[in-house]
Design a protein around this motif. Structure first.
Motif, PDB file in Angstrom:
ATOM      1  N   HIS A 145       1.065  -0.817  -0.263  1.00 52.83           N
ATOM      2  CA  HIS A 145       0.106   0.081  -0.204  1.00 52.83           C
ATOM      3  C   HIS A 145       1.455   1.582  -0.152  1.00 52.83           C
ATOM      4  CE1 HIS A 145      -2.971   2.957   0.826  1.00 52.83           C
ATOM      5  NE2 HIS A 145      -2.761   3.305   1.749  1.00 52.83           N
ATOM      6  N   THR A 148       2.032   1.877  -3.535  1.00 54.78           N
ATOM      7  CA  THR A 148       1.316   2.348  -4.469  1.00 54.78           C
ATOM      8  C   THR A 148       0.773   4.227  -4.292  1.00 54.78           C
ATOM      9  OG1 THR A 148      -0.728   2.292  -3.143  1.00 54.78           O
ATOM     10  CG2 THR A 148      -0.387   0.882  -4.427  1.00 54.78           C
ATOM     11  N   LEU A 149       2.058   4.657  -2.603  1.00 53.22           N
ATOM     12  CA  LEU A 149       1.521   6.540  -2.030  1.00 53.22           C
ATOM     13  C   LEU A 149       2.512   7.144  -2.698  1.00 53.22           C
ATOM     14  CD1 LEU A 149       0.286   5.973   1.462  1.00 53.22           C
ATOM     15  CD2 LEU A 149      -0.682   6.182  -0.535  1.00 53.22           C
ATOM     16  N   LYS A 192      -9.697   4.201  -9.339  1.00 50.24           N
ATOM     17  CA  LYS A 192      -8.507   4.749 -10.353  1.00 50.24           C
ATOM     18  C   LYS A 192      -7.549   3.960 -11.363  1.00 50.24           C
ATOM     19  CE  LYS A 192      -5.504   6.915  -7.976  1.00 50.24           C
ATOM     20  NZ  LYS A 192      -4.493   6.824  -6.875  1.00 50.24           N
ATOM     21  N   LEU A 208      -7.179  -0.148  -7.131  1.00 45.82           N
ATOM     22  CA  LEU A 208      -6.856   1.458  -6.385  1.00 45.82           C
ATOM     23  C   LEU A 208      -8.193   2.580  -6.244  1.00 45.82           C
ATOM     24  CD1 LEU A 208      -3.338   1.439  -8.247  1.00 45.82           C
ATOM     25  CD2 LEU A 208      -3.339   0.226  -5.553  1.00 45.82           C
ATOM     26  N   THR A 210      -9.905   6.140  -4.937  1.00 46.02           N
ATOM     27  CA  THR A 210     -10.445   6.769  -3.402  1.00 46.02           C
ATOM     28  C   THR A 210     -11.660   6.719  -2.693  1.00 46.02           C
ATOM     29  OG1 THR A 210     -10.473   8.628  -4.919  1.00 46.02           O
ATOM     30  CG2 THR A 210      -8.120   8.024  -5.351  1.00 46.02           C
ATOM     31  N   LYS A 213      -9.872  12.362  -0.609  1.00 47.44           N
ATOM     32  CA  LYS A 213      -8.422  12.100  -0.871  1.00 47.44           C
ATOM     33  C   LYS A 213      -7.950  10.868  -0.687  1.00 47.44           C
ATOM     34  CE  LYS A 213      -8.546  16.925  -0.720  1.00 47.44           C
ATOM     35  NZ  LYS A 213      -8.405  18.580  -1.036  1.00 47.44           N
ATOM     36  N   HIS A 214      -8.615  10.278   0.298  1.00 45.58           N
ATOM     37  CA  HIS A 214      -7.675   8.797   0.911  1.00 45.58           C
ATOM     38  C   HIS A 214      -7.268   8.195   0.322  1.00 45.58           C
ATOM     39  CE1 HIS A 214      -8.254  10.948   5.428  1.00 45.58           C
ATOM     40  NE2 HIS A 214      -8.905  10.999   5.135  1.00 45.58           N
ATOM     41  N   GLU A 215      -5.982   7.553  -0.326  1.00 43.51           N
ATOM     42  CA  GLU A 215      -6.366   6.199  -1.374  1.00 43.51           C
ATOM     43  C   GLU A 215      -6.376   4.880  -0.859  1.00 43.51           C
ATOM     44  OE1 GLU A 215      -4.767   7.104  -4.030  1.00 43.51           O
ATOM     45  OE2 GLU A 215      -4.716   8.935  -4.331  1.00 43.51           O
ATOM     46  N   SER A 217      -6.259   0.706  -1.277  1.00 38.33           N
ATOM     47  CA  SER A 217      -5.802  -0.508  -2.029  1.00 38.33           C
ATOM     48  C   SER A 217      -6.287  -1.526  -1.528  1.00 38.33           C
ATOM     49  CB  SER A 217      -3.770  -0.592  -1.481  1.00 38.33           C
ATOM     50  OG  SER A 217      -3.255   0.064  -2.062  1.00 38.33           O
ATOM     51  N   SER A 255      -6.193   1.010   4.076  1.00 32.18           N
ATOM     52  CA  SER A 255      -6.147   2.269   3.964  1.00 32.18           C
ATOM     53  C   SER A 255      -6.374   3.123   5.066  1.00 32.18           C
ATOM     54  CB  SER A 255      -7.294   3.545   3.043  1.00 32.18           C
ATOM     55  OG  SER A 255      -7.320   4.656   3.477  1.00 32.18           O
TER      56      SER A 255
END
Length: 276
Positions: A145, A148-149, A192, A208, A210, A213-215, A217, A255
């Motif tokens: 995770h 990915t950020l 995404k 992926l 959102t 605004k939080h990603e 996985s 997340s």
């Protein structure tokens, strides 16, 4: 100190040197210097990848060192048993002089204790490894995770359309899954893209999302019918890990978003796997 590979020596003077990056990863820099490096990493993809690679290597090395470590109480118990046996003298009964000694292969008590200790240690190691399986899987999920950020991380397929993302996995995975329609996703939740990855040694789909605004996985793996599924902790290092299963799949989401909103996304994914 965490080593940075020598392959970065060709980088120019506008990049951070290895010593600075090592100290940054290990938390050895003063506050002002650390802020300066963070500003540089925000704009430099090459240095960011170097930090990410070294951090993942450090985490993987730490996990590998824990997998086969025997518990202290097991080692103490074995040591006590061997010490106790050494204090007990072994008495040998003399053979009668009129008869030749029989050729009997015997195992001395000390050997029996050593053998039992070896068996006990083997069993303990297996149990200890199973206990660490949960932490190992959680760390692997968090590592992926965090990867990915990275500002340089680009999904293998970039699309918000499930009709683009799902077909991309055909022929790449030994299982199939459904992705909810955009209208069925929870509020302010967006697809995404996706990656093909491996989780616990098995091929997995990484979706992926959102939420605000939080990603997020989301890992989807084929559910095994033989071993017991590892129970993961609900949180790790400030991130939430939530798991759900269907008859064919195991779904794990990672997340830092609100836990209730993460549960809502997982519930939507589970519902999408149900026959229409």
């Amino acid at each position: 100190m965490t080593p940075i590979t020598p392959s970065t020596e060709h980088l120019g003077s506008d990049h951070l040197d290895s010593d600075k990056l090592n100290a940054f990863i290990d938390g050895e820099l003063p506050h002002g210097e650390r802020q300066r490096i963070e500003r540089h990493l925000a704009a430099c993809h090459a240095c960011t990848l170097r930090v990410l690679s070294a951090t993942q290597l450090k985490a993987a090395t730490a996990r590998a060192g824990q997998r086969f470590t025997a518990p202290p109480e097991v080692l103490a118990r074995i040591t006590a048993q061997l010490h106790s046996q050494q204090q007990t003298p072994t008495r040998t009964k003399p053979q009668p002089p009129t008869k030749p000694p029989a050729r009997i292969v015997s195992i001395r008590p000390a050997a029996w204790v050593a053998l039992a200790a070896a068996i006990l240690l083997t069993i303990s190691l297996l149990g200890w490894r199973q206990l660490h399986q949960t932490n190992t899987l959680a760390a692997e999920l968090l590592d992926q995770h965090l990867a990915t950020l990275s500002t340089a991380a680009t999904p293998q397929v970039i699309s918000t359309d499930r009709h683009t993302v799902k077909p991309w996995f055909q022929g790449r995975l030994p299982f199939s899954f459904n992705i909810p329609d955009t209208a069925a996703l929870p509020p302010d939740t967006t697809l995404k893209g996706a990656d093909l990855t491996y989780l616990d040694g098995q091929p997995a789909a990484l979706l992926l999302f959102t939420i605000h605004k939080h990603e997020v996985s989301v890992f989807l793996t084929q559910r095994s019918t033989t071993p017991t599924l590892t129970t993961l902790p609900n949180t790790r290092a400030g991130f939430t890990l939530h798991t759900a299963t269907t008859p064919d799949l195991r779904i794990i989401a990672v997340s830092n978003v609100n836990a209730a909103e993460l549960d809502s996304l997982i519930a939507t994914l589970v519902q999408a796997q149900s026959p229409a």
